[in-house]
Motif scaffolding. Structure first.
Motif, mmCIF file in Angstrom:
data_model
loop_
_atom_site.group_PDB
_atom_site.id
_atom_site.type_symbol
_atom_site.label_atom_id
_atom_site.label_comp_id
_atom_site.label_asym_id
_atom_site.label_seq_id
_atom_site.Cartn_x
_atom_site.Cartn_y
_atom_site.Cartn_z
ATOM 1 N N ALA A 193 0.949 10.892 11.255
ATOM 2 C CA ALA A 193 -0.493 10.683 11.148
ATOM 3 C C ALA A 193 -0.888 10.696 9.678
ATOM 4 O O ALA A 193 -0.252 11.358 8.858
ATOM 5 C CB ALA A 193 -1.241 11.770 11.916
ATOM 6 N N ARG A 204 1.819 7.499 14.540
ATOM 7 C CA ARG A 204 1.378 6.123 14.740
ATOM 8 C C ARG A 204 2.624 5.341 15.126
ATOM 9 O O ARG A 204 3.627 5.379 14.422
ATOM 10 C CB ARG A 204 0.772 5.582 13.448
ATOM 11 N N GLY A 262 -7.839 1.056 12.001
ATOM 12 C CA GLY A 262 -6.779 1.454 12.926
ATOM 13 C C GLY A 262 -6.748 0.787 14.282
ATOM 14 O O GLY A 262 -6.523 1.461 15.279
#
Length: 163
Positions: A26, A13, A55
């Protein structure tokens, strides 16, 4: 420029804070299970003029882009790549070993600076613990803490979240 194989970059991310990249691994399956429980419980209790999303990109001006684990936005059904921080009613972070300083300190401060009214911080302990903060005078103050894996909310809406 160094290119990483697609399978490497999909496991990360990437967020932007004042021109610096924050790269996190992740999330784990435990993290995702907690997220799913929060999303389902929040979606069924949230007001009709909001939407619960996991997200998504949230813009904080030109040099900041964060990806909270879960948000409640005030502009339901908008099709966008990134929401403005002003459209976020509540931002949620689920603490991971690699993100605990970011989630507990940095992101909390950035969300407060952006005037996001509520911040939910979830700690995946046994049982999972959560604290809901409300923005008061530019700072977050705790208004609800979970007990025995349940968080009872009266604001920003009434709900019981089973963690």
């Amino acid at each position: 420029m160094l290119a990483l194989p697609e399978d490497q970059t999909s496991l990360q991310r990437i967020e932007l804070v004042d021109g610096a990249l924050l790269v996190s691994p992740a999330p784990t399956s435990t993290h995702q299970r907690i997220l799913q429980k929060l999303q389902l419980a929040s979606a069924s209790a949230a007001p009709d003029d909001t939407e619960v999303l996991p997200g998504v990109n949230v813009r904080f001006g030109g040099r900041r882009l964060l990806i909270p684990d879960l948000v409640i936005v005030t502009c339901p059904e908008v099709d966008t790549v990134a929401y403005s921080a002003s459209e976020v009613l509540l931002a949620t972070e689920i603490v991971s070993p690699s993100t605990k300083v970011q989630d507990r300190i940095l992101k909390r401060a950035l969300y407060a600076e952006a005037l996001i009214p509520y911040y939910l911080l979830v700690e995946p302990l046994e049982p999972t613990a959560a604290t809901l903060f409300e923005l008061e005078g530019g700072e977050y103050v705790p208004i609800a803490k979970s007990e025995n894996g349940e968080l009872h909310l009266t604001r920003p809406f009434e709900a019981t979240l089973r963690l």
